[in-house]
Write an enzyme that holds these catalytic residues in place. Structure first.
Site, mmCIF file in Angstrom:
data_model
loop_
_atom_site.group_PDB
_atom_site.id
_atom_site.type_symbol
_atom_site.label_atom_id
_atom_site.label_comp_id
_atom_site.label_asym_id
_atom_site.label_seq_id
_atom_site.Cartn_x
_atom_site.Cartn_y
_atom_site.Cartn_z
ATOM 1 N N GLU A 176 44.407 32.538 42.817
ATOM 2 C CA GLU A 176 43.606 32.999 41.666
ATOM 3 C C GLU A 176 42.880 31.843 40.984
ATOM 4 O O GLU A 176 43.434 31.211 40.081
ATOM 5 C CB GLU A 176 44.510 33.728 40.650
ATOM 6 C CG GLU A 176 43.730 34.257 39.452
ATOM 7 C CD GLU A 176 44.598 34.942 38.401
ATOM 8 O OE1 GLU A 176 45.833 34.860 38.484
ATOM 9 O OE2 GLU A 176 44.028 35.540 37.482
ATOM 10 N N LYS A 218 42.118 36.218 44.435
ATOM 11 C CA LYS A 218 41.994 36.938 43.158
ATOM 12 C C LYS A 218 40.963 36.219 42.303
ATOM 13 O O LYS A 218 41.299 35.324 41.519
ATOM 14 C CB LYS A 218 43.355 36.994 42.459
ATOM 15 C CG LYS A 218 43.336 37.625 41.084
ATOM 16 C CD LYS A 218 44.727 38.002 40.615
ATOM 17 C CE LYS A 218 44.702 38.473 39.168
ATOM 18 N NZ LYS A 218 45.941 39.121 38.758
HETATM 19 P P1 13P Z 1 43.627 40.094 33.468
HETATM 20 O O1 13P Z 1 43.249 41.220 34.392
HETATM 21 O O2 13P Z 1 44.069 40.563 32.101
HETATM 22 O O3 13P Z 1 42.606 39.006 33.429
HETATM 23 O O4 13P Z 1 44.955 39.446 34.057
HETATM 24 C C1 13P Z 1 45.039 39.197 35.402
HETATM 25 C C2 13P Z 1 45.952 38.088 35.628
HETATM 26 O O5 13P Z 1 46.834 38.147 36.457
HETATM 27 C C3 13P Z 1 45.749 36.848 34.855
HETATM 28 O O6 13P Z 1 46.450 35.822 35.444
#
Ligand code: 13P
Length: 354
Positions: A176, A218
């Site tokens: 991510e 992500k």
């Molecule tokens: P949000 O969808 O609220 O941005 O959170 C996703 C997430 O895993 C943040 O690390």
């Protein structure tokens, strides 16, 4: 091992399914509870998470749930571990394994995500506790001279080290790299920075020998900054996001699961739907791994009250169903307006009233 991991990665992006990110630390969840006047205790956090994890009907649309350290060790009200409660419904348990973003030496307004020390042992323990996938979030800020090259490089390197260790320990890594929407930058600037970051991340993943077939990306969607004078349209967001991903994400990666990043929950669904409807090549499954955009309505409906548990679960299942439709490019206003119900006597099986 890689074959098992590929199967898990594929299951996480099965057709019409996505991930519930419920990995807020006690501190972050505490701030969200506080804004609604809800006491934040280990027990209230457990009650809230159990409501989300057992929401009737949601398992039809949710492939996996990202927990965090406290939650993966907790038991539900009937004494069963929450990870087992998810697995009982065919939902894959996952866990956030980073230790958070800290100021980076030499560029104090930026951060590098920490948590590599001792990670191998923690991953092995999480696997024993039932986790089948992991998540690590890097945070990239857009500013006048930001992001710096050092911030992008350090975060890409850490993401790749984490991903390689996760695969070694039998967990599918969710990678991510979040480019924040905070600021007055344009859609074009977000596209350029997101592209720069994704190139660096995939180069680092290659250097560390990460199997792309056994991981998920992500990313943020490409949007204009939340203080930008001009909001990009849904069609512009979909076009810019797809263009950027096509240029940067190898086709070997099985799936892209977007974060919501503070977008309004309905807008996050509309964007995902538009991306999936758009013409042109999409070699990966495109789905969601939303935190706030799945949870906000549920948290409001629950409001810390036992009487709110049913409404909270229903709100979560409703948003999950809308985002499931968006994965297929079939989300409509009518679906948004149709309350989601599960027939009594058919626990876990979602029937639709539309
Ligand atoms: P949000 O969808 O609220 O941005 O959170 C996703 C997430 O895993 C943040 O690390």
């Amino acid at each position: 091992m890689t074959q098992d991991l590929t199967g898990v990665a594929g299951a996480l992006v099965a057709r019409g399914k996505g991930i519930l990110a419920a990995d807020e630390t006690p501190g972050t969840l505490g701030r969200r509870f506080e804004a609604l006047g809800i006491a934040c205790t280990e027990e209230s956090r457990r009650a809230y998470r159990e409501m989300l994890f057992t929401a009737p009907g949601a398992a039809e649309f949710i492939s996996g749930v990202i927990m965090q350290d406290e939650t993966i060790r907790q038991r539900g009200s009937a004494g069963r571990p929450l990870a087992a409660t998810l697995a009982d419904q065919g939902i894959l348990p996952g866990v956030k394994v980073d230790a958070g973003a800290r100021p980076i030496a030499g560029s104090p307004t930026e951060t590098v995500t920490e948590g590599l020390d001792g990670l191998r042992e923690r991953l092995a323990e999480y696997h024993r506790l039932g986790a089948r996938f992991a998540k690590w979030r890097a945070v990239i800020k857009i500013g006048e001279a930001l992001p710096s090259r050092m911030c992008v490089a350090a975060n890409a390197h850490a993401l790749a080290r984490y991903a390689a260790l996760s695969q070694e320990q039998g967990l599918v890594p969710i990678v991510e790299p979040e480019v924040l929407m905070d600021g007055d930058h344009t859609l074009e600037r977000c596209e350029a920075v997101t592209g720069q970051v994704l190139h660096a991340v995939f180069e680092a993943l290659d250097e560390q020998g990460v199997a792309l077939e056994a991981m998920l990306l992500k990313p943020n969607m490409v949007v204009s900054g939340d203080e930008c004078a001009e909001d990009a349209s849904v069609a512009e967001v979909a076009a810019a996001t797809l263009r950027c991903l096509r240029r940067c994400v190898p086709a070997a990666a099985p799936g892209i699961v977007f974060l919501s990043g503070g977008q309004d929950a309905r807008l996050a669904t509309l964007h995902l739907d538009a991306i999936n409807r758009a013409p042109g090549p999409k070699p990966w499954a495109i789905s969601f791994s939303y935190g706030r955009a799945l949870q906000d309505d549920a948290l409001q409906a629950w409001h810390g009250r036992d009487e709110g548990l049913a409404a909270g679960g229903q709100a979560l299942a409703h948003r999950a169903r809308c985002n499931s439709a968006a994965c297929l490019g079939t989300y409509t206003d009518e679906l948004e307006q149709t309350l989601f119900t599960v027939r009594a006597g058919a626990p876990g099986r979602a029937l639709r009233d539309d």
